[in-house]
Structures are given as C-alpha cells and as structure tokens.
Design a protein around this motif. Structure first.
Motif, PDB file in Angstrom:
ATOM      1  N   ALA A  55      45.994  29.672  41.343  1.00  0.00           N
ATOM      2  CA  ALA A  55      45.275  30.926  41.116  1.00  0.00           C
ATOM      3  C   ALA A  55      45.432  31.875  42.292  1.00  0.00           C
ATOM      4  O   ALA A  55      45.569  33.097  42.109  1.00  0.00           O
ATOM      5  N   SER A  56      45.429  31.334  43.510  1.00  0.00           N
ATOM      6  CA  SER A  56      45.598  32.167  44.708  1.00  0.00           C
ATOM      7  C   SER A  56      46.976  32.808  44.737  1.00  0.00           C
ATOM      8  O   SER A  56      47.116  33.997  45.064  1.00  0.00           O
ATOM      9  N   LYS A  57      47.971  32.025  44.368  1.00  0.00           N
ATOM     10  CA  LYS A  57      49.346  32.538  44.367  1.00  0.00           C
ATOM     11  C   LYS A  57      49.538  33.628  43.316  1.00  0.00           C
ATOM     12  O   LYS A  57      50.220  34.625  43.538  1.00  0.00           O
ATOM     13  N   ALA A  58      48.884  33.456  42.167  1.00  0.00           N
ATOM     14  CA  ALA A  58      49.050  34.418  41.071  1.00  0.00           C
ATOM     15  C   ALA A  58      48.229  35.689  41.254  1.00  0.00           C
ATOM     16  O   ALA A  58      48.476  36.697  40.578  1.00  0.00           O
ATOM     17  N   PHE A  59      47.261  35.644  42.166  1.00  0.00           N
ATOM     18  CA  PHE A  59      46.331  36.770  42.304  1.00  0.00           C
ATOM     19  C   PHE A  59      47.033  38.071  42.686  1.00  0.00           C
ATOM     20  O   PHE A  59      46.714  39.139  42.148  1.00  0.00           O
ATOM     21  N   LEU A  60      47.973  38.003  43.603  1.00  0.00           N
ATOM     22  CA  LEU A  60      48.626  39.226  44.077  1.00  0.00           C
ATOM     23  C   LEU A  60      49.294  39.979  42.932  1.00  0.00           C
ATOM     24  O   LEU A  60      49.113  41.192  42.772  1.00  0.00           O
ATOM     25  N   GLN A  61      50.047  39.259  42.097  1.00  0.00           N
ATOM     26  CA  GLN A  61      50.730  39.905  40.981  1.00  0.00           C
ATOM     27  C   GLN A  61      49.735  40.423  39.939  1.00  0.00           C
ATOM     28  O   GLN A  61      49.823  41.560  39.489  1.00  0.00           O
ATOM     29  N   TRP A  62      48.772  39.571  39.565  1.00  0.00           N
ATOM     30  CA  TRP A  62      47.836  39.941  38.495  1.00  0.00           C
ATOM     31  C   TRP A  62      46.956  41.123  38.904  1.00  0.00           C
ATOM     32  O   TRP A  62      46.733  42.046  38.127  1.00  0.00           O
ATOM     33  N   SER A  63      46.461  41.107  40.132  1.00  0.00           N
ATOM     34  CA  SER A  63      45.593  42.183  40.592  1.00  0.00           C
ATOM     35  C   SER A  63      46.349  43.490  40.790  1.00  0.00           C
ATOM     36  O   SER A  63      45.747  44.570  40.772  1.00  0.00           O
ATOM     37  N   SER A  64      47.680  43.408  40.947  1.00  0.00           N
ATOM     38  CA  SER A  64      48.490  44.613  41.136  1.00  0.00           C
ATOM     39  C   SER A  64      48.862  45.277  39.816  1.00  0.00           C
ATOM     40  O   SER A  64      49.317  46.430  39.808  1.00  0.00           O
ATOM     41  N   MET A  65      48.700  44.568  38.720  1.00  0.00           N
ATOM     42  CA  MET A  65      48.995  45.149  37.410  1.00  0.00           C
ATOM     43  C   MET A  65      47.968  46.223  37.072  1.00  0.00           C
ATOM     44  O   MET A  65      46.843  46.216  37.566  1.00  0.00           O
ATOM     45  N   THR A  66      48.369  47.146  36.233  1.00  0.00           N
ATOM     46  CA  THR A  66      47.428  48.180  35.826  1.00  0.00           C
ATOM     47  C   THR A  66      46.391  47.601  34.867  1.00  0.00           C
ATOM     48  O   THR A  66      46.617  46.574  34.215  1.00  0.00           O
ATOM     49  N   GLY A  67      45.260  48.272  34.792  1.00  0.00           N
ATOM     50  CA  GLY A  67      44.241  47.844  33.850  1.00  0.00           C
ATOM     51  C   GLY A  67      44.757  47.818  32.429  1.00  0.00           C
ATOM     52  O   GLY A  67      44.412  46.930  31.643  1.00  0.00           O
ATOM     53  N   GLU A  69      47.815  47.193  31.458  1.00  0.00           N
ATOM     54  CA  GLU A  69      48.681  46.020  31.271  1.00  0.00           C
ATOM     55  C   GLU A  69      47.847  44.756  31.056  1.00  0.00           C
ATOM     56  O   GLU A  69      48.161  43.936  30.185  1.00  0.00           O
ATOM     57  N   ARG A  70      46.796  44.606  31.833  1.00  0.00           N
ATOM     58  CA  ARG A  70      45.913  43.448  31.638  1.00  0.00           C
ATOM     59  C   ARG A  70      45.202  43.537  30.286  1.00  0.00           C
ATOM     60  O   ARG A  70      44.989  42.533  29.600  1.00  0.00           O
ATOM     61  N   SER A  71      44.866  44.748  29.910  1.00  0.00           N
ATOM     62  CA  SER A  71      44.185  44.983  28.637  1.00  0.00           C
ATOM     63  C   SER A  71      44.997  44.486  27.455  1.00  0.00           C
ATOM     64  O   SER A  71      44.456  43.893  26.515  1.00  0.00           O
ATOM     65  N   GLN A  72      46.276  44.712  27.483  1.00  0.00           N
ATOM     66  CA  GLN A  72      47.143  44.333  26.360  1.00  0.00           C
ATOM     67  C   GLN A  72      47.126  42.818  26.148  1.00  0.00           C
ATOM     68  O   GLN A  72      47.139  42.342  24.998  1.00  0.00           O
ATOM     69  N   ILE A  73      47.095  42.049  27.230  1.00  0.00           N
ATOM     70  CA  ILE A  73      47.066  40.586  27.110  1.00  0.00           C
ATOM     71  C   ILE A  73      45.713  40.122  26.582  1.00  0.00           C
ATOM     72  O   ILE A  73      45.631  39.248  25.706  1.00  0.00           O
ATOM     73  N   LEU A  74      44.642  40.711  27.084  1.00  0.00           N
ATOM     74  CA  LEU A  74      43.311  40.360  26.588  1.00  0.00           C
ATOM     75  C   LEU A  74      43.173  40.693  25.100  1.00  0.00           C
ATOM     76  O   LEU A  74      42.596  39.914  24.327  1.00  0.00           O
ATOM     77  N   ALA A 168      36.475  38.716  34.191  1.00  0.00           N
ATOM     78  CA  ALA A 168      37.188  38.329  35.406  1.00  0.00           C
ATOM     79  C   ALA A 168      38.654  38.744  35.331  1.00  0.00           C
ATOM     80  O   ALA A 168      39.192  39.357  36.264  1.00  0.00           O
ATOM     81  N   LEU A 169      39.298  38.428  34.207  1.00  0.00           N
ATOM     82  CA  LEU A 169      40.706  38.792  34.050  1.00  0.00           C
ATOM     83  C   LEU A 169      40.882  40.307  33.950  1.00  0.00           C
ATOM     84  O   LEU A 169      41.832  40.869  34.489  1.00  0.00           O
ATOM     85  N   ALA A 170      39.970  40.965  33.256  1.00  0.00           N
ATOM     86  CA  ALA A 170      40.052  42.417  33.118  1.00  0.00           C
ATOM     87  C   ALA A 170      39.969  43.107  34.473  1.00  0.00           C
ATOM     88  O   ALA A 170      40.654  44.114  34.724  1.00  0.00           O
ATOM     89  N   ALA A 171      39.152  42.556  35.385  1.00  0.00           N
ATOM     90  CA  ALA A 171      38.983  43.146  36.712  1.00  0.00           C
ATOM     91  C   ALA A 171      40.170  42.889  37.625  1.00  0.00           C
ATOM     92  O   ALA A 171      40.311  43.544  38.665  1.00  0.00           O
ATOM     93  N   GLY A 172      41.028  41.920  37.252  1.00  0.00           N
ATOM     94  CA  GLY A 172      42.185  41.589  38.085  1.00  0.00           C
ATOM     95  C   GLY A 172      42.032  40.304  38.858  1.00  0.00           C
ATOM     96  O   GLY A 172      42.851  39.992  39.728  1.00  0.00           O
ATOM     97  N   CYS A 173      40.974  39.524  38.566  1.00  0.00           N
ATOM     98  CA  CYS A 173      40.783  38.228  39.216  1.00  0.00           C
ATOM     99  C   CYS A 173      41.616  37.156  38.513  1.00  0.00           C
ATOM    100  O   CYS A 173      42.002  37.309  37.353  1.00  0.00           O
ATOM    101  N   THR A 174      41.842  36.066  39.219  1.00  0.00           N
ATOM    102  CA  THR A 174      42.422  34.875  38.605  1.00  0.00           C
ATOM    103  C   THR A 174      41.325  33.808  38.510  1.00  0.00           C
ATOM    104  O   THR A 174      40.321  33.880  39.219  1.00  0.00           O
ATOM    105  N   VAL A 175      41.528  32.807  37.651  1.00  0.00           N
ATOM    106  CA  VAL A 175      40.418  31.931  37.269  1.00  0.00           C
ATOM    107  C   VAL A 175      40.805  30.459  37.298  1.00  0.00           C
ATOM    108  O   VAL A 175      41.906  30.082  36.888  1.00  0.00           O
ATOM    109  N   VAL A 176      39.857  29.639  37.765  1.00  0.00           N
ATOM    110  CA  VAL A 176      39.896  28.187  37.571  1.00  0.00           C
ATOM    111  C   VAL A 176      38.666  27.845  36.727  1.00  0.00           C
ATOM    112  O   VAL A 176      37.534  28.087  37.144  1.00  0.00           O
ATOM    113  N   LEU A 177      38.895  27.313  35.548  1.00  0.00           N
ATOM    114  CA  LEU A 177      37.816  26.994  34.612  1.00  0.00           C
ATOM    115  C   LEU A 177      37.527  25.503  34.606  1.00  0.00           C
ATOM    116  O   LEU A 177      38.431  24.686  34.453  1.00  0.00           O
TER     117      LEU A 177
END
Length: 484
Positions: A55-67, A69-74, A168-177
């Motif tokens: 999750a830490s490694k993926a955070f940089l890429q995910w948080s840099s995406m536009t809202g 772009e994240r919206s489309q996946i959600l 969490a994902l919409a805001a640009g965070c990464t998650v461990v569930l």
C-alpha cells in the motif's frame, strides 16, 4: 446456488491472491446450519507487513491520479456490484445468516457508497483565504492522509467495507483491509470487484487471519496513517491507546444503545411497525437498532397491543427462505450474551410478554425468539448494555422532559429515534437528544449521502456524505509571499 471450493486464497497483496506463508487456514461456517462453507487463508504479521509495504508503494501513483481518474474505477466497481447483486447477497446470507431480503438491501447500500464517492472524488475542494496583507496569498489544499487500515465487523460485512474503502480510495489513499473472521467471503468478493474494475496493484490489499496479530501490526507500523474501525467501544478504546504511539488519525464507529421515544401524539401504527423494523433487523445485531423503548403512559396499552401483534407474526428461520424475517445470531457467544441479558432482567422483575428463549427451526444454528419485556428498570443489563440480539425492553414515561432525560442516561450516543406528529415537539426533542443520529418517524437513517457517526463513547468521525471523505485527508495550509 452459490458453491465454494474447499479452500480459498483470501490474502490479496500487491495485486495477487495468495495463501498464508504458514499454510494455515481458517474455517468459515454458516451460522444457520453450522455447516463448514470453506476455509480461508490464516495470515498474520508477515502478510500484514507485506500488505502495508504494498500500500505504501502504491500510494504515490494513486494519490497523484486525478479525482476523475479515481472516480472512473470506483464507478466501475459500483456497476459490477449491482450487476452481481443477487449472487453477492446469497454469499452474504450464507456466511452471516441474515434474511436474503435484508442481504439484497445491504448489497445495494454497499454499492451506493461506491457510487457516491465516485462522484465525490472530483469534488474534494480546497480553500482560498482572503489575506489581511497585500503581499501574501493564502491557500488550503486537501491531500490524502496516506495508508489506511480498515477494520470491519461481521454484522454488515459488505456495506461497512465500502463505507470506509469508498471515501478512502476517492481521496487518494491506499488501503489494507482486515475483515471480521466470521465473514471474510463478502470482503473477498468486494476486492474482486475492484480488481475487475482496473484498480492498480497495491492500492487495495486484503489480509485475513489472526485478528490480534494483524491488528497489532497495523497499529505498530508508522506507515499506517489512519485507522478506520467499526466495532465495540472496548476495542475502540484499545485502538485509541495504541494509536497514540504514532499519533495516527482515527475514525471510529463504536457501540450504541439507541432509545425509541413514542409520544402520545404519534402515529401508533407507524411507530409499532418501525420499532419492529429497527429492533429485529439482522436479529437485533445492529449498532443503531433500538435497545430501549420508551412509550408515553397514555398510549402504552394501545401501542403494546399493536407491537405484540406484529412481533408474533415474525418468522424465525433460514435466511434463504423467502418468508424468513429473522435469521440466526452469529455464534454461540452472541447467543450466550442474549440469554444472560434475559436471565438478568427476569431475575430483577421483568415480565416476558412474548418470546424469551432459543427456538428450534429444524437447523443447528443459533436461533432466538423475538422477545418483548415489560416492567423493566434502569438496573437491568438490557437497559444499560448493548444486547446485540432480538430483545426489546419497554418502559413508560409521563412527560417529554422525563423521556429526554432517560434517553440521554447512557454513555453511548450513536442513534436515537422518536415518533410524534407534533412538529414543535420534534424540534424540541431532536435538539436535546445527545446522539450523533436522530430519526424522527424514521428508523433507517443510514444513507450514502448523509454523515453517519456517534458522540460520547459511540465514536469519533463521520462516514457517508461529503463529510466522510474529509476523514481521509489532511488540510495543508500554504502561505505564499509575492511581490506587489
């Protein structure tokens, strides 16, 4: 009919489904039949560390995406859940026990949080502050907090996940569930929806297994910046203490002890029908369900008659049968708690108006009769502890002031309800009830577009609405000097 393999790889780390390094598995049982459904991977510290690193490694890429772009996946994950809603509901009923009609409602609710936060991802606004000095420009920028640990309960195993993971994902965070060990299958299916939706590797990780070991690892790792948890107040206090070591942010939805106030000017038919819906939904295993029912003296007899008539018509049984209203309790521990609450109440003078024991449904599960108690008093455990089962104690009150005082006489402050046709009374009482949620002629307040959360010892933070996404961001203030 949904079928399951004998063993399931339930660890999803860095975009890959895995078994536990130890090879250990954990059985999952159907609480209605006590049949083993399958076995899932039993992970621990090693797998949790890997999930946090992923999750830490993926955070940089995910948080840099536009809202957007994240919206489309959600939004795609929302579509996939709705397309597969019937199968997801059957899985939920199989591992959790609630009636299929309730499970279908939960899947729709769970999907609605993905839809809402798909829309909110593009609306996480900052702020421009007019400066008191000509040579300065002042900005406030919302930025994702980082890696989020989401710890979810068994009573709503799908909607409690999306209500946390969606914002969490919409805001640009990464998650461990970490889902509840009783209900990992719903969590697995939700992760698969995001996998199909094209979520980048490492953004959403799933760890099942040793709850203590996983929890301690999440708390002890400073890379985890926020803990979002739904569960008991006792565990919530533990998380608060342990999170202080790294000053983690917390979003906690904890226990409740919801009162229902039925005033003499209420629509008694509506009040009885909705009191029933609140108390016995999910066999009473709901944090916002009615735990105490207060009825004004002048209408007590008429109301009780209506309530008892409706309670007697409820059918307890296997959740997959269409006419079932109440399914089993989740496990033996839950059954023992309900029985102990009843025994305590009766020993202190309570009268059982209906129910009051285990019911034989021809199955091996933990089935308990819907139970109504009268002649209760504040010294009984049902009046100050969360029962989490199908028992409703009924008391009377004389005045509005007395009703408010008794409703507020608890350390909890999650949800409360009242029935009245008097608009003035609705406003007066609503403002004085010490609860994060108040339902007026309504006992189903949870919805994706509104904030959900308690006060006092029922938690901190909000889930749902535009408020929910702000739990997962830090507001960065920028003061910029310029030449004028």
């Amino acid at each position: 009919m949904v079928s399951f393999p004998k063993k399931i790889k339930s660890l999803y780390i860095d975009g890959k489904w895995q078994s536990a390094a130890s090879g250990k598995t954990d059985p999952v049982y159907n609480p209605a039949t006590m049949e083993k459904i399958t076995e899932v991977s039993f992970g621990g510290k090693q797998e949790t560390v890997k999930a946090i690193q992923s999750a830490s490694k993926a955070f940089l890429q995910w948080s840099s995406m536009t809202g957007r772009e994240r919206s489309q996946i959600l939004y795609r994950a929302y579509q996939l859940m709705m397309e597969d809603a019937d199968r997801l509901a059957e899985i939920l009923t199989t591992e959790q026990g609630k009636p299929l009609k309730e499970a279908k409602g939960e899947i729709q609710s769970a999907a609605s949080f993905l839809l809402w936060y798909a829309e909110e991802a593009s609306r996480l606004y900052g702020e421009w502050i007019p400066s008191s000095k000509q040579e300065k420009r002042l900005l406030v920028i919302p930025q994702p907090v980082g890696v989020v640990a989401a710890i979810t309960p068994w009573n709503f195993p799908s909607s409690m996940i999306t209500r946390k993971v969606g914002p969490a994902l919409a805001a640009g965070c990464t998650v461990v569930l970490k889902p509840a060990p009783e209900t990992p299958l719903s969590a697995i299916e939700i992760v698969k929806m995001f996998e199909k939706a094209g979520l980048p590797e490492g953004v959403f990780n799933l760890v099942t297994g040793d709850a203590k070991e996983i929890g301690e690892t999440l708390l002890g790792d400073k890379s985890v910046r926020l803990i979002t948890f739904t569960g008991s107040t006792e565990v919530g206090k533990y998380l608060m203490r342990e999170s202080s070591r790294h000053v983690k942010k917390l979003s906690l939805e904890l226990g409740g002890h919801a009162p229902i106030l039925v005033f003499e000017d209420a629509d008694l038919e509506l009040a009885a029908e909705l009191s029933l819906a609140s108390k016995f939904r999910n066999a009473g295993q709901t944090c916002i369900c009615a735990n105490r029912l207060f009825v004004q003296e002048s209408v007590q007899e008429a109301f009780s008659e209506k309530l008892l008539e409706k309670v007697k018509a409820l059918k307890v049984g296997y959740g997959k049968e269409e006419d079932t209203d109440i399914g089993p309790l989740i496990n033996q521990q839950a059954l023992e708690k309900v029985e102990s609450h009843l025994k305590d109440a009766v020993s202190r003078g309570a009268e059982v108006l209906y129910g009051g024991g285990v019911i034989d449904c021809g199955l091996q599960g933990y089935f308990y009769q819907p139970t109504v108690l009268a002649n209760v008093n504040p010294d009984m455990r049902v009046m100050y502890e969360e029962t989490f089962g199908p028992i409703i104690p009924v008391q009377t009150f004389k005045t509005e002031e007395e009703a408010i005082e008794r409703a507020n006489d608890t350390d909890y402050g999650l949800a409360s309800y009242m029935f009245t046709e008097n608009l003035n009374r609705a406003y007066r009482v609503m403002e004085k009830l010490e609860y994060g949620i108040v339902g007026v002629n309504d006992v189903l307040p949870a919805t994706a577009e509104a904030p959900f959360g308690g006060i006092k010892q029922s938690g901190i933070g909000k889930e749902g609405g535009h408020h929910g996404i702000h739990e997962f961001v830090e507001m960065k203030y920028v003061s910029m000097g310029i030449k004028v």
